[in-house]
Enzyme design. Structure first.
Site, PDB file in Angstrom:
ATOM      1  N   THR A  15       4.469  -2.628   0.315  1.00  0.00           N
ATOM      2  CA  THR A  15       3.842  -3.631   0.683  1.00  0.00           C
ATOM      3  C   THR A  15       2.821  -2.633   1.744  1.00  0.00           C
ATOM      4  O   THR A  15       1.639  -2.671   2.781  1.00  0.00           O
ATOM      5  CB  THR A  15       3.430  -4.576   1.217  1.00  0.00           C
ATOM      6  OG1 THR A  15       4.392  -4.547   2.543  1.00  0.00           O
ATOM      7  CG2 THR A  15       4.351  -5.452   0.170  1.00  0.00           C
ATOM      8  N   ARG A  16       3.037  -1.622   2.159  1.00  0.00           N
ATOM      9  CA  ARG A  16       3.260  -0.582   3.823  1.00  0.00           C
ATOM     10  C   ARG A  16       3.809  -0.113   3.007  1.00  0.00           C
ATOM     11  O   ARG A  16       4.574   0.961   2.649  1.00  0.00           O
ATOM     12  CB  ARG A  16       3.147  -1.227   5.119  1.00  0.00           C
ATOM     13  CG  ARG A  16       4.254  -1.300   5.383  1.00  0.00           C
ATOM     14  CD  ARG A  16       4.245  -2.278   6.740  1.00  0.00           C
ATOM     15  NE  ARG A  16       5.263  -1.858   7.461  1.00  0.00           N
ATOM     16  CZ  ARG A  16       5.815  -1.919   9.179  1.00  0.00           C
ATOM     17  NH1 ARG A  16       4.796  -3.286   9.196  1.00  0.00           N
ATOM     18  NH2 ARG A  16       6.728  -1.841   9.665  1.00  0.00           N
ATOM     19  N   GLY A  17       2.749   1.374   4.570  1.00  0.00           N
ATOM     20  CA  GLY A  17       3.448   3.063   4.632  1.00  0.00           C
ATOM     21  C   GLY A  17       4.556   3.799   3.375  1.00  0.00           C
ATOM     22  O   GLY A  17       3.857   4.169   2.370  1.00  0.00           O
ATOM     23  N   ILE A  18       5.396   4.634   3.147  1.00  0.00           N
ATOM     24  CA  ILE A  18       6.154   5.291   1.598  1.00  0.00           C
ATOM     25  C   ILE A  18       6.250   4.678   0.694  1.00  0.00           C
ATOM     26  O   ILE A  18       5.599   4.572   0.109  1.00  0.00           O
ATOM     27  CB  ILE A  18       7.390   5.769   2.039  1.00  0.00           C
ATOM     28  CG1 ILE A  18       7.780   6.665   3.619  1.00  0.00           C
ATOM     29  CG2 ILE A  18       8.007   6.643   1.286  1.00  0.00           C
ATOM     30  CD1 ILE A  18       9.070   7.062   4.296  1.00  0.00           C
ATOM     31  N   ASN A  90      13.132   0.953  -1.337  1.00  0.00           N
ATOM     32  CA  ASN A  90      12.354   1.217  -0.671  1.00  0.00           C
ATOM     33  C   ASN A  90      12.453   0.487   0.721  1.00  0.00           C
ATOM     34  O   ASN A  90      12.304   1.318   2.030  1.00  0.00           O
ATOM     35  CB  ASN A  90      10.966   1.490  -0.491  1.00  0.00           C
ATOM     36  CG  ASN A  90      10.031   2.245   0.146  1.00  0.00           C
ATOM     37  OD1 ASN A  90      10.751   3.407   1.203  1.00  0.00           O
ATOM     38  ND2 ASN A  90       9.021   1.868   1.012  1.00  0.00           N
ATOM     39  N   SER A 142      17.038   9.289   4.097  1.00  0.00           N
ATOM     40  CA  SER A 142      16.271   9.622   5.128  1.00  0.00           C
ATOM     41  C   SER A 142      16.898  10.215   5.579  1.00  0.00           C
ATOM     42  O   SER A 142      18.187  11.286   5.171  1.00  0.00           O
ATOM     43  CB  SER A 142      16.842   9.209   6.370  1.00  0.00           C
ATOM     44  OG  SER A 142      16.265   9.319   7.594  1.00  0.00           O
ATOM     45  N   TYR A 155      21.308   2.796  11.682  1.00  0.00           N
ATOM     46  CA  TYR A 155      20.651   2.983  10.744  1.00  0.00           C
ATOM     47  C   TYR A 155      20.935   4.669   9.551  1.00  0.00           C
ATOM     48  O   TYR A 155      21.091   4.636   8.518  1.00  0.00           O
ATOM     49  CB  TYR A 155      19.158   3.649  11.029  1.00  0.00           C
ATOM     50  CG  TYR A 155      17.978   4.362  10.540  1.00  0.00           C
ATOM     51  CD1 TYR A 155      17.311   3.129   9.382  1.00  0.00           C
ATOM     52  CD2 TYR A 155      18.261   5.622  10.465  1.00  0.00           C
ATOM     53  CE1 TYR A 155      16.111   3.857   8.384  1.00  0.00           C
ATOM     54  CE2 TYR A 155      17.173   6.380   9.315  1.00  0.00           C
ATOM     55  CZ  TYR A 155      15.913   5.272   9.079  1.00  0.00           C
ATOM     56  OH  TYR A 155      15.137   6.098   7.882  1.00  0.00           O
ATOM     57  N   LYS A 159      21.867   5.323   5.946  1.00  0.00           N
ATOM     58  CA  LYS A 159      21.295   5.567   5.181  1.00  0.00           C
ATOM     59  C   LYS A 159      22.248   7.253   4.239  1.00  0.00           C
ATOM     60  O   LYS A 159      22.632   7.397   3.658  1.00  0.00           O
ATOM     61  CB  LYS A 159      20.084   6.520   5.497  1.00  0.00           C
ATOM     62  CG  LYS A 159      19.003   5.568   6.414  1.00  0.00           C
ATOM     63  CD  LYS A 159      18.670   5.541   5.112  1.00  0.00           C
ATOM     64  CE  LYS A 159      17.194   4.314   5.204  1.00  0.00           C
ATOM     65  NZ  LYS A 159      16.297   4.426   4.280  1.00  0.00           N
ATOM     66  N   VAL A 188       7.762  11.053   7.797  1.00  0.00           N
ATOM     67  CA  VAL A 188       6.243  10.735   7.576  1.00  0.00           C
ATOM     68  C   VAL A 188       5.551   9.490   8.539  1.00  0.00           C
ATOM     69  O   VAL A 188       6.470   8.428   8.905  1.00  0.00           O
ATOM     70  CB  VAL A 188       6.885   9.888   6.273  1.00  0.00           C
ATOM     71  CG1 VAL A 188       5.682   9.439   6.072  1.00  0.00           C
ATOM     72  CG2 VAL A 188       7.560  10.050   5.320  1.00  0.00           C
ATOM     73  N   THR A 190       4.108   6.733   9.676  1.00  0.00           N
ATOM     74  CA  THR A 190       3.944   5.208   8.650  1.00  0.00           C
ATOM     75  C   THR A 190       4.296   3.872  10.408  1.00  0.00           C
ATOM     76  O   THR A 190       4.352   4.491  11.462  1.00  0.00           O
ATOM     77  CB  THR A 190       4.857   4.587   7.840  1.00  0.00           C
ATOM     78  OG1 THR A 190       6.529   4.632   8.810  1.00  0.00           O
ATOM     79  CG2 THR A 190       5.401   5.958   6.704  1.00  0.00           C
TER      80      THR A 190
HETATM   81  N1  LIG Z   1       8.465   6.754   8.195  1.00  0.00           N
HETATM   82  C1  LIG Z   1       9.525   7.827   8.332  1.00  0.00           C
HETATM   83  O1  LIG Z   1       9.587   8.958   8.251  1.00  0.00           O
HETATM   84  C2  LIG Z   1      10.856   7.633   7.452  1.00  0.00           C
HETATM   85  C3  LIG Z   1      11.924   9.432   7.748  1.00  0.00           C
HETATM   86  C4  LIG Z   1      12.966   8.625   6.531  1.00  0.00           C
HETATM   87  C5  LIG Z   1      13.061   7.769   5.673  1.00  0.00           C
HETATM   88  N2  LIG Z   1      12.426   6.390   6.261  1.00  0.00           N
HETATM   89  C6  LIG Z   1      12.636   5.274   5.105  1.00  0.00           C
HETATM   90  O2  LIG Z   1      11.721   5.133   4.097  1.00  0.00           O
HETATM   91  C7  LIG Z   1      11.390   3.290   3.614  1.00  0.00           C
HETATM   92  C8  LIG Z   1       9.672   2.921   3.701  1.00  0.00           C
HETATM   93  O3  LIG Z   1       9.902   3.592   5.488  1.00  0.00           O
HETATM   94  P1  LIG Z   1       8.728   3.557   6.253  1.00  0.00           P
HETATM   95  O4  LIG Z   1       8.716   4.097   7.349  1.00  0.00           O
HETATM   96  O5  LIG Z   1       7.280   3.404   5.095  1.00  0.00           O
HETATM   97  O6  LIG Z   1       8.663   1.804   6.629  1.00  0.00           O
HETATM   98  P2  LIG Z   1       7.826   0.845   7.430  1.00  0.00           P
HETATM   99  O7  LIG Z   1       8.137  -0.257   8.130  1.00  0.00           O
HETATM  100  O8  LIG Z   1       6.184   1.265   7.574  1.00  0.00           O
HETATM  101  O9  LIG Z   1       7.843  -0.432   6.079  1.00  0.00           O
HETATM  102  C9  LIG Z   1       8.999  -0.925   5.630  1.00  0.00           C
HETATM  103  C10 LIG Z   1       8.295  -2.059   4.291  1.00  0.00           C
HETATM  104  O10 LIG Z   1       9.940  -2.754   4.274  1.00  0.00           O
HETATM  105  C11 LIG Z   1      10.073  -4.098   4.005  1.00  0.00           C
HETATM  106  N3  LIG Z   1      10.602  -4.510   4.923  1.00  0.00           N
HETATM  107  C12 LIG Z   1      11.194  -4.490   5.744  1.00  0.00           C
HETATM  108  N4  LIG Z   1      12.153  -5.479   5.368  1.00  0.00           N
HETATM  109  C13 LIG Z   1      12.362  -6.304   5.327  1.00  0.00           C
HETATM  110  C14 LIG Z   1      12.800  -7.155   3.770  1.00  0.00           C
HETATM  111  N5  LIG Z   1      14.148  -7.695   5.382  1.00  0.00           N
HETATM  112  N6  LIG Z   1      12.845  -8.173   3.765  1.00  0.00           N
HETATM  113  C15 LIG Z   1      11.914  -7.537   2.399  1.00  0.00           C
HETATM  114  N7  LIG Z   1      11.238  -6.172   2.432  1.00  0.00           N
HETATM  115  C16 LIG Z   1      10.910  -6.320   4.006  1.00  0.00           C
HETATM  116  C17 LIG Z   1       8.327  -4.262   5.291  1.00  0.00           C
HETATM  117  O11 LIG Z   1       7.469  -5.743   4.597  1.00  0.00           O
HETATM  118  C18 LIG Z   1       7.251  -2.553   4.660  1.00  0.00           C
HETATM  119  O12 LIG Z   1       6.989  -2.816   3.172  1.00  0.00           O
HETATM  120  C19 LIG Z   1      12.775   2.796   4.467  1.00  0.00           C
HETATM  121  O13 LIG Z   1      13.665   2.909   3.994  1.00  0.00           O
HETATM  122  C20 LIG Z   1      12.607   4.125   5.712  1.00  0.00           C
HETATM  123  O14 LIG Z   1      14.605   4.053   6.164  1.00  0.00           O
HETATM  124  C21 LIG Z   1      11.115   6.310   6.364  1.00  0.00           C
END
Ligand SMILES: NC(=O)c1ccc[n+]([C@@H]2O[C@H](COP(=O)([O-])OP(=O)(O)OC[C@H]3O[C@@H](n4cnc5c(N)ncnc54)[C@H](O)[C@@H]3O)[C@@H](O)[C@H]2O)c1
Length: 259
Positions: A15-18, A90, A142, A155, A159, A188, A190
């Site tokens: 729904t958002r971000g990655i 994700n 990650s 975390y 991971k 990334v 987000t």
């Molecule tokens: N942003 C970064 O730089 C980065 C780096 C390495 C890894 N990651 C990984 O990438 C993935 C996405 O990260 P992001 O930055 O887009 O995060 P974000 O916080 O922007 O989005 C997280 C998403 O997960 C969903 N979510 C969280 N808890 C939930 C739950 N209990 N039930 C259902 N849905 C749930 C949220 O609704 C949202 O859609 C994650 O696994 C994160 O660990 C992110």
């Protein structure tokens, strides 16, 4: 990319971000996409409104910290569409605290969403994929599964476990024509990273000293690696973790931005 057109694809946290970047890429490749959000229905509605011109997409709200709800989510998708071809685990959460002070309930929260839900969704999907004759699963790990940062113990552990999860299930499920791999993103931009910046825990200028590309990545760049691994282009790859991190995991000493 070969083998994504028309595939039923479930993206948790889409729904958002990655996750939204991943959903966008699969729609562009002709997949039917189901995105899953946690609590924020507004994010889900926005994502569907933004992405629906690209192809068939719907959103589900599921609490992935609830084991039974994770299994039901996958079974519901398989029941509605008659199959599940691609699963992208994700959704993830971050709680930053010194390990000595980390509350047990917070530790469980992080492990349950970032790791246990990946295991449960993967094995539920694998039951359907086995019957169908195969499928592909991609888990989002990650850079913190290899480059460890303080105040992120749960975390980092979750991971690191994801890399082990895809390796062990990759070996077990290759015989069922099910491939499972991970993508380990670097930094990334987000909401998750923005919160770290706002809380004063993430210092972007400092981080750039260990990122050879000297920039934050885009969600779409993670989406490209995920789509490749899920597609038939990666038909010989299973159990692997691919770092899409601007070179972070290979960097030695920090370098100033003028170098
Ligand atoms: N942003 C970064 O730089 C980065 C780096 C390495 C890894 N990651 C990984 O990438 C993935 C996405 O990260 P992001 O930055 O887009 O995060 P974000 O916080 O922007 O989005 C997280 C998403 O997960 C969903 N979510 C969280 N808890 C939930 C739950 N209990 N039930 C259902 N849905 C749930 C949220 O609704 C949202 O859609 C994650 O696994 C994160 O660990 C992110």
């Amino acid at each position: 990319m070969k083998g994504i057109q028309g595939k039923i694809t479930l993206v948790t946290g889409g729904t958002r971000g990655i996750g939204k970047g991943i959903a966008k890429r699969f729609l562009e490749e002709g997949a039917t996409v189901i995105i899953v959000g946690g609590k924020n229905k507004e994010d889900a509605d926005h994502a569907v409104a933004e992405l629906s011109p690209l192809g068939p997409i719907e959103a589900m709200m599921v609490d992935l910290s609830d084991a039974a709800a994770v299994e039901k989510m996958v079974d519901d998708v398989a029941a509605k569409y008659g199959r599940i071809d691609i699963l992208v685990n994700n959704a993830g959460i971050q709680i930053r605290q010194w390990a000595t002070e980390f509350k047990l309930e917070d530790f469980d929260k992080v492990i349950n969403v970032n790791m246990r839900a990946y295991y449960l969704a993967s094995r539920t999907a694998a039951r359907h994929m086995k019957e169908q004759g195969g499928g592909s699963i991609v888990c989002i790990s990650s850079g913190n599964s290899q480059c460890y940062t303080s105040q992120r113990s749960a975390y980092n552990i979750s991971k690191t476990a994801v890399n082990g999860l895809v390796a062990t299930l990759g070996v077990e499920w290759a015989r069922f024509n099910i491939r499972i791999n991970a993508v380990a993103p670097g930094y990334v931009m987000t909401e998750m990273i923005q919160k770290g910046i706002d809380d004063g825990i993430i210092d972007i200028e400092n981080i750039m000293k260990v990122i050879p590309m000297k920039r934050l990545l885009l969600p779409e760049e993670i989406g490209s690696t995920v789509a490749f691994l899920a597609s038939d282009e990666a038909s010989g790859i299973t159990g692997q973790t691919i770092f899409t991190d601007g070179g972070w995991s290979k960097a030695g000493l920090p370098e100033s931005k003028d170098l």
